[in-house]
Scaffold this motif. Sequence first.
Motif, mmCIF file in Angstrom:
data_model
loop_
_atom_site.group_PDB
_atom_site.id
_atom_site.type_symbol
_atom_site.label_atom_id
_atom_site.label_comp_id
_atom_site.label_asym_id
_atom_site.label_seq_id
_atom_site.Cartn_x
_atom_site.Cartn_y
_atom_site.Cartn_z
ATOM 1 N N SER A 2 0.834 -1.197 0.000
ATOM 2 C CA SER A 2 0.000 0.000 0.000
ATOM 3 C C SER A 2 0.874 1.254 0.000
ATOM 4 C CB SER A 2 -0.908 0.010 1.229
ATOM 5 O OG SER A 2 -0.141 0.192 2.405
ATOM 6 N N LYS A 3 0.281 2.387 -0.363
ATOM 7 C CA LYS A 3 1.012 3.655 -0.364
ATOM 8 C C LYS A 3 1.467 4.021 1.055
ATOM 9 C CE LYS A 3 0.767 4.816 -4.743
ATOM 10 N NZ LYS A 3 1.984 4.991 -5.574
ATOM 11 N N VAL A 27 9.359 16.643 5.124
ATOM 12 C CA VAL A 27 8.345 17.492 4.499
ATOM 13 C C VAL A 27 7.332 16.585 3.806
ATOM 14 C CG1 VAL A 27 7.904 19.363 2.867
ATOM 15 C CG2 VAL A 27 10.047 19.316 4.183
ATOM 16 N N ILE A 28 6.131 16.570 4.326
ATOM 17 C CA ILE A 28 5.111 15.621 3.873
ATOM 18 C C ILE A 28 4.797 15.781 2.394
ATOM 19 C CG2 ILE A 28 2.685 14.959 4.137
ATOM 20 C CD1 ILE A 28 2.985 15.577 7.136
ATOM 21 N N ASP A 29 4.575 17.006 1.944
ATOM 22 C CA ASP A 29 4.196 17.224 0.543
ATOM 23 C C ASP A 29 5.309 16.797 -0.415
ATOM 24 O OD1 ASP A 29 1.738 18.158 1.299
ATOM 25 O OD2 ASP A 29 2.304 20.281 1.228
ATOM 26 N N ILE A 40 -1.972 11.995 2.501
ATOM 27 C CA ILE A 40 -2.636 11.205 3.548
ATOM 28 C C ILE A 40 -1.828 9.972 3.965
ATOM 29 C CG2 ILE A 40 -4.677 9.825 4.107
ATOM 30 C CD1 ILE A 40 -6.311 11.808 2.420
ATOM 31 N N PRO A 41 -1.378 9.109 3.036
ATOM 32 C CA PRO A 41 -0.603 7.943 3.478
ATOM 33 C C PRO A 41 0.726 8.318 4.125
ATOM 34 C CG PRO A 41 -0.662 8.075 1.076
ATOM 35 C CD PRO A 41 -1.657 9.059 1.586
ATOM 36 N N ILE A 46 3.856 8.652 9.173
ATOM 37 C CA ILE A 46 4.525 9.452 10.198
ATOM 38 C C ILE A 46 3.924 9.182 11.573
ATOM 39 C CG2 ILE A 46 4.749 11.838 11.038
ATOM 40 C CD1 ILE A 46 5.391 12.608 8.120
ATOM 41 N N ARG A 47 2.605 8.986 11.631
ATOM 42 C CA ARG A 47 1.980 8.658 12.916
ATOM 43 C C ARG A 47 2.501 7.327 13.454
ATOM 44 N NH1 ARG A 47 -2.733 11.501 10.994
ATOM 45 N NH2 ARG A 47 -3.543 9.661 9.918
ATOM 46 N N ARG A 48 2.696 6.354 12.566
ATOM 47 C CA ARG A 48 3.248 5.062 12.993
ATOM 48 C C ARG A 48 4.669 5.229 13.525
ATOM 49 N NH1 ARG A 48 2.679 0.723 8.276
ATOM 50 N NH2 ARG A 48 3.880 -0.505 9.798
ATOM 51 N N LEU A 49 5.465 6.016 12.820
ATOM 52 C CA LEU A 49 6.854 6.221 13.225
ATOM 53 C C LEU A 49 6.941 7.053 14.505
ATOM 54 C CD1 LEU A 49 8.178 6.839 9.641
ATOM 55 C CD2 LEU A 49 8.893 4.961 11.127
#
Length: 223
Positions: A2-3, A27-29, A40-41, A46-49
Amino acid sequence: MSKQELAYQTIRQRILEGVYGPGYRVVIDELARELGCSAIPVREAIRRLEAEGLIEYTRNAGARVVTIDERQYVDVLSTLAVLEGHATALAAPRMSPHDLAPLRAFEEEMQRAVEAGDMLRYSALNRAYHEAIYARCPNRYLVAQIQNAWARLDSMRHSIFVLLPGRARTSLEDHRRITDLIERRAPAEEIEQVVREHKLATARAFQSWFERGAEAREQALRR
């Protein structure tokens, strides 16, 4: 894959390999564009990390690789020196020639990893080497404490050898000496002392590396 999983594996691997060093801003973007996905993915990754202790997220600064707490890292390594020394001394008299064969095999694999400069591979083999010894330790509570300390180190930085690749060669020689001591049934006190010094040497090397980095950062600020 998955992405979200791709983003997670990409960021995690870059952190563990040192590509994203302590304090690096993710930088997410930008990463989303690189991976060809939406933001979003990447945010989910990042939340998992963040839950694993590798990323810290703040509203103003965004997502950054966690900085290394030098004192805590050295404290955990120093504690491991005591625990691992005792666990190895307890395990040694219970190890047969059959138990020693995997240790020699790990040493050969570690040699190849050093020659290839593959410090993540070396780190995994280093862990496997010690786990093979602790499998023969009769004090399972002691082994559990070692595993807890390893997990704590992993949350701060997965591989010390990525930061200190020069330490790997010396570490390998230490492993060979430890195996030799176990094989010739050396006194428990000697084995414990050698293993303890093996880990303390890593703690000293890390502290020296950290202090050199601090000096470099101070000099850069003065320019």
